[in-house]
Motif scaffolding. Structure first.
Motif, PDB file in Angstrom:
ATOM      1  N   ASN A 130      38.252  82.758  89.847  1.00 50.44           N
ATOM      2  CA  ASN A 130      38.373  81.839  90.981  1.00 50.44           C
ATOM      3  C   ASN A 130      37.653  80.526  90.696  1.00 50.44           C
ATOM      4  O   ASN A 130      36.729  80.122  91.395  1.00 50.44           O
ATOM      5  CB  ASN A 130      37.810  82.489  92.244  1.00 50.44           C
ATOM      6  N   ARG A 131      38.075  79.860  89.634  1.00 55.41           N
ATOM      7  CA  ARG A 131      37.510  78.567  89.263  1.00 55.41           C
ATOM      8  C   ARG A 131      38.620  77.525  89.260  1.00 55.41           C
ATOM      9  O   ARG A 131      39.755  77.807  88.873  1.00 55.41           O
ATOM     10  CB  ARG A 131      36.871  78.630  87.873  1.00 55.41           C
ATOM     11  N   ASN A 132      38.267  76.322  89.686  1.00 53.16           N
ATOM     12  CA  ASN A 132      39.271  75.264  89.716  1.00 53.16           C
ATOM     13  C   ASN A 132      39.449  74.662  88.327  1.00 53.16           C
ATOM     14  O   ASN A 132      38.721  74.976  87.380  1.00 53.16           O
ATOM     15  CB  ASN A 132      38.898  74.189  90.746  1.00 53.16           C
ATOM     16  N   THR A 133      40.430  73.784  88.225  1.00 51.45           N
ATOM     17  CA  THR A 133      40.766  73.203  86.916  1.00 51.45           C
ATOM     18  C   THR A 133      39.644  72.333  86.370  1.00 51.45           C
ATOM     19  O   THR A 133      39.466  72.244  85.150  1.00 51.45           O
ATOM     20  CB  THR A 133      42.054  72.380  87.041  1.00 51.45           C
ATOM     21  N   THR A 134      38.896  71.691  87.250  1.00 52.33           N
ATOM     22  CA  THR A 134      37.788  70.850  86.773  1.00 52.33           C
ATOM     23  C   THR A 134      36.736  71.694  86.070  1.00 52.33           C
ATOM     24  O   THR A 134      36.252  71.339  84.986  1.00 52.33           O
ATOM     25  CB  THR A 134      37.165  70.101  87.959  1.00 52.33           C
ATOM     26  N   GLU A 135      36.370  72.824  86.657  1.00 45.70           N
ATOM     27  CA  GLU A 135      35.382  73.701  86.039  1.00 45.70           C
ATOM     28  C   GLU A 135      35.911  74.304  84.735  1.00 45.70           C
ATOM     29  O   GLU A 135      35.160  74.452  83.758  1.00 45.70           O
ATOM     30  CB  GLU A 135      34.997  74.803  87.021  1.00 45.70           C
ATOM     31  N   GLN A 136      37.190  74.640  84.681  1.00 41.78           N
ATOM     32  CA  GLN A 136      37.769  75.173  83.448  1.00 41.78           C
ATOM     33  C   GLN A 136      37.763  74.124  82.339  1.00 41.78           C
ATOM     34  O   GLN A 136      37.443  74.424  81.183  1.00 41.78           O
ATOM     35  CB  GLN A 136      39.195  75.651  83.710  1.00 41.78           C
ATOM     36  N   ARG A 137      38.105  72.894  82.700  1.00 41.30           N
ATOM     37  CA  ARG A 137      38.105  71.820  81.710  1.00 41.30           C
ATOM     38  C   ARG A 137      36.694  71.559  81.197  1.00 41.30           C
ATOM     39  O   ARG A 137      36.488  71.318  79.993  1.00 41.30           O
ATOM     40  CB  ARG A 137      38.704  70.562  82.318  1.00 41.30           C
ATOM     41  N   GLU A 138      35.722  71.590  82.083  1.00 46.85           N
ATOM     42  CA  GLU A 138      34.336  71.378  81.665  1.00 46.85           C
ATOM     43  C   GLU A 138      33.864  72.505  80.749  1.00 46.85           C
ATOM     44  O   GLU A 138      33.117  72.263  79.794  1.00 46.85           O
ATOM     45  CB  GLU A 138      33.438  71.284  82.899  1.00 46.85           C
ATOM     46  N   ALA A 139      34.279  73.737  81.028  1.00 48.46           N
ATOM     47  CA  ALA A 139      33.890  74.867  80.179  1.00 48.46           C
ATOM     48  C   ALA A 139      34.475  74.714  78.772  1.00 48.46           C
ATOM     49  O   ALA A 139      33.782  74.955  77.764  1.00 48.46           O
ATOM     50  CB  ALA A 139      34.353  76.178  80.811  1.00 48.46           C
ATOM     51  N   VAL A 140      35.733  74.322  78.666  1.00 46.11           N
ATOM     52  CA  VAL A 140      36.357  74.133  77.353  1.00 46.11           C
ATOM     53  C   VAL A 140      35.689  72.985  76.604  1.00 46.11           C
ATOM     54  O   VAL A 140      35.447  73.064  75.389  1.00 46.11           O
ATOM     55  CB  VAL A 140      37.873  73.887  77.523  1.00 46.11           C
ATOM     56  N   GLU A 141      35.363  71.912  77.313  1.00 43.73           N
ATOM     57  CA  GLU A 141      34.720  70.770  76.672  1.00 43.73           C
ATOM     58  C   GLU A 141      33.318  71.136  76.182  1.00 43.73           C
ATOM     59  O   GLU A 141      32.898  70.719  75.090  1.00 43.73           O
ATOM     60  CB  GLU A 141      34.644  69.608  77.664  1.00 43.73           C
ATOM     61  N   SER A 142      32.587  71.931  76.971  1.00 35.79           N
ATOM     62  CA  SER A 142      31.254  72.366  76.533  1.00 35.79           C
ATOM     63  C   SER A 142      31.354  73.240  75.282  1.00 35.79           C
ATOM     64  O   SER A 142      30.511  73.158  74.379  1.00 35.79           O
ATOM     65  CB  SER A 142      30.552  73.128  77.653  1.00 35.79           C
ATOM     66  N   TRP A 143      32.394  74.079  75.187  1.00 35.11           N
ATOM     67  CA  TRP A 143      32.598  74.877  73.975  1.00 35.11           C
ATOM     68  C   TRP A 143      32.822  73.967  72.775  1.00 35.11           C
ATOM     69  O   TRP A 143      32.266  74.196  71.690  1.00 35.11           O
ATOM     70  CB  TRP A 143      33.790  75.810  74.153  1.00 35.11           C
ATOM     71  N   ARG A 144      33.637  72.918  72.939  1.00 34.61           N
ATOM     72  CA  ARG A 144      33.907  71.991  71.828  1.00 34.61           C
ATOM     73  C   ARG A 144      32.621  71.307  71.364  1.00 34.61           C
ATOM     74  O   ARG A 144      32.359  71.206  70.158  1.00 34.61           O
ATOM     75  CB  ARG A 144      34.925  70.943  72.271  1.00 34.61           C
ATOM     76  N   VAL A 145      31.806  70.843  72.320  1.00 33.99           N
ATOM     77  CA  VAL A 145      30.556  70.156  71.959  1.00 33.99           C
ATOM     78  C   VAL A 145      29.611  71.110  71.235  1.00 33.99           C
ATOM     79  O   VAL A 145      28.989  70.753  70.218  1.00 33.99           O
ATOM     80  CB  VAL A 145      29.894  69.570  73.224  1.00 33.99           C
ATOM     81  N   GLU A 146      29.493  72.336  71.735  1.00 29.19           N
ATOM     82  CA  GLU A 146      28.617  73.318  71.086  1.00 29.19           C
ATOM     83  C   GLU A 146      29.100  73.650  69.678  1.00 29.19           C
ATOM     84  O   GLU A 146      28.296  73.763  68.743  1.00 29.19           O
ATOM     85  CB  GLU A 146      28.558  74.581  71.939  1.00 29.19           C
ATOM     86  N   LYS A 147      30.415  73.800  69.523  1.00 28.04           N
ATOM     87  CA  LYS A 147      30.948  74.141  68.207  1.00 28.04           C
ATOM     88  C   LYS A 147      30.737  72.997  67.221  1.00 28.04           C
ATOM     89  O   LYS A 147      30.369  73.222  66.053  1.00 28.04           O
ATOM     90  CB  LYS A 147      32.436  74.469  68.326  1.00 28.04           C
ATOM     91  N   LEU A 148      30.934  71.764  67.655  1.00 28.06           N
ATOM     92  CA  LEU A 148      30.691  70.616  66.778  1.00 28.06           C
ATOM     93  C   LEU A 148      29.221  70.540  66.366  1.00 28.06           C
ATOM     94  O   LEU A 148      28.898  70.291  65.194  1.00 28.06           O
ATOM     95  CB  LEU A 148      31.095  69.323  67.492  1.00 28.06           C
ATOM     96  N   LYS A 149      28.344  70.744  67.327  1.00 32.86           N
ATOM     97  CA  LYS A 149      26.910  70.708  67.030  1.00 32.86           C
ATOM     98  C   LYS A 149      26.532  71.799  66.036  1.00 32.86           C
ATOM     99  O   LYS A 149      25.727  71.577  65.116  1.00 32.86           O
ATOM    100  CB  LYS A 149      26.119  70.870  68.331  1.00 32.86           C
ATOM    101  N   TYR A 150      27.124  72.965  66.184  1.00 36.66           N
ATOM    102  CA  TYR A 150      26.833  74.073  65.276  1.00 36.66           C
ATOM    103  C   TYR A 150      27.302  73.757  63.858  1.00 36.66           C
ATOM    104  O   TYR A 150      26.592  74.013  62.878  1.00 36.66           O
ATOM    105  CB  TYR A 150      27.491  75.342  65.794  1.00 36.66           C
TER     106      TYR A 150
END
Length: 333
Positions: A130-150
């Motif tokens: 039960n999450r809206n599209t904004t929260e889903q987009r933010e979650a995917v973007e946070s994964w991308r930033v974490e993966k790049l940093k790693y």
């Protein structure tokens, strides 16, 4: 002797006459050849003289005057001046940019794409349903930033332990940094953009709001009718199978039920009616139709929705309208 000389003289005369005739034919033939040669030279000069082809149009072609030629040149100049040079240049720049992008982009291996897709899906599962599209987009973007940093901070040994070779880590870093949208398209992930509902009120400040007309007879004061309102409560009578012709009839049904209720049974004190011919929206799984009449009971009535659905609610419920379609009321004692 006289007889012998006569034939000889006759023969010499005939020979001289024949010679004279042969000389005359030779002169005529030579004259004809010379005439033909002169005529051929004149024709060749006429054909190959300078300007012959320009001045002598072919058969079927039209000759143009200087004024007509000037018009043609002017039309060509106007057509060239009207060409969208800036647009053509911009399109050419885009084409070159796309060519460079395609050259720079390297296709990720299928196994690496599957690994990226699995990690993103796991991140969305951890986020919850039960999450809206904004929260889903933010979650995917946070994964991308974490993966790049790693990838940037990890050594070659750590990446190999993670299952990535040096070339694959460079390719993944380039995809996450520069070709992120292309990577999302490749793995088939699409999150709809957030839609912001902006309403413009262009009515004059002093203009009074038009009173909304409710079909049917007027409602009595004890019904406490409220437009665009949905009250919650325990259902005394389900509206899916309980329809009334008007909101007044629905309110009266609530009053009658409270009067006829047996001791200890729930007594209706809330009525909820659907006045819209197109049905009324509700977040449950049912299709609510015109003239549904819900009879409810609550010791402390609480609002489900009032006037308009909020933007966050509509983001998480794309089928929700802007205005609450229901009308309801709390019966006064």
């Amino acid at each position: 002797m006289v007889r012998g000389l006569a034939p000889a003289a006759a023969l010499r005369g005939r020979a001289a006459a024949a010679a004279a005739r042969w000389c005359t034919c030779r002169r005529v033939a030579v004259a004809l050849c010379l005439g033909n040669l002169v005529a051929a030279l004149l024709v060749a000069r006429a054909l190959y003289a300078p300007g012959t082809f320009a001045s002598a149009p072919k058969r079927g072609e039209a000759r143009y005057s200087r004024e007509q030629m000037r018009w043609v040149e002017e039309s060509i100049r106007i057509r060239r001046a009207a060409e969208p040079a800036e647009l053509i240049e911009a399109v050419e720049k885009l084409r070159r940019a796309f060519v460079r992008e395609e050259k720079r982009r390297k296709e990720l291996p299928l196994e690496l794409k599957q690994k990226v897709s699995h990690e993103i899906l796991q991140r969305l599962r951890d986020l919850g349903e039960n999450r809206n599209t904004t929260e889903q987009r933010e979650a995917v973007e946070s994964w991308r930033v974490e993966k790049l940093k790693y990838i940037r901070s990890s050594s070659t040994q750590n990446l190999s332990n993670f299952g990535l070779s040096g070339e694959e880590s460079r390719m993944l870093k380039r995809a996450l940094d520069f070709n992120w949208r292309m990577l999302l398209e490749d793995i088939g992930l699409w999150i709809p953009p957030t839609v912001h509902h902006i309403e413009h009120d262009d009515k004059p400040e002093n203009e009074q709001e038009e009173e909304e007309i409710v079909p049917g007879p007027p409602l009595p004061p004890e019904c406490n009718a409220e437009l665009h309102t949905d009250y919650g409560g325990t259902a005394v009578r389900w509206g899916l199978t309980h329809h009334k012709e008007s909101a007044a009839d629905c309110c009266q049904a609530c009053i009658d039920q409270a009067k006829r209720a047996k001791p200890g049974a729930l007594k209706c004190n809330i009525w909820v009616y659907c006045p819209s011919e197109y049905g009324c929206y509700s977040p449950d799984k049912y299709e609510h139709k015109h003239q549904e009449c819900w009879l409810k009971q609550a010791d402390h009535p609480k609002l489900n929705f009032k006037d308009r659905y909020s933007e966050p609610y509509r983001d998480s419920h794309p089928t929700a309208p802007v205005v609450v379609p229901w009308m309801s009321g709390v019966i006064s004692a």
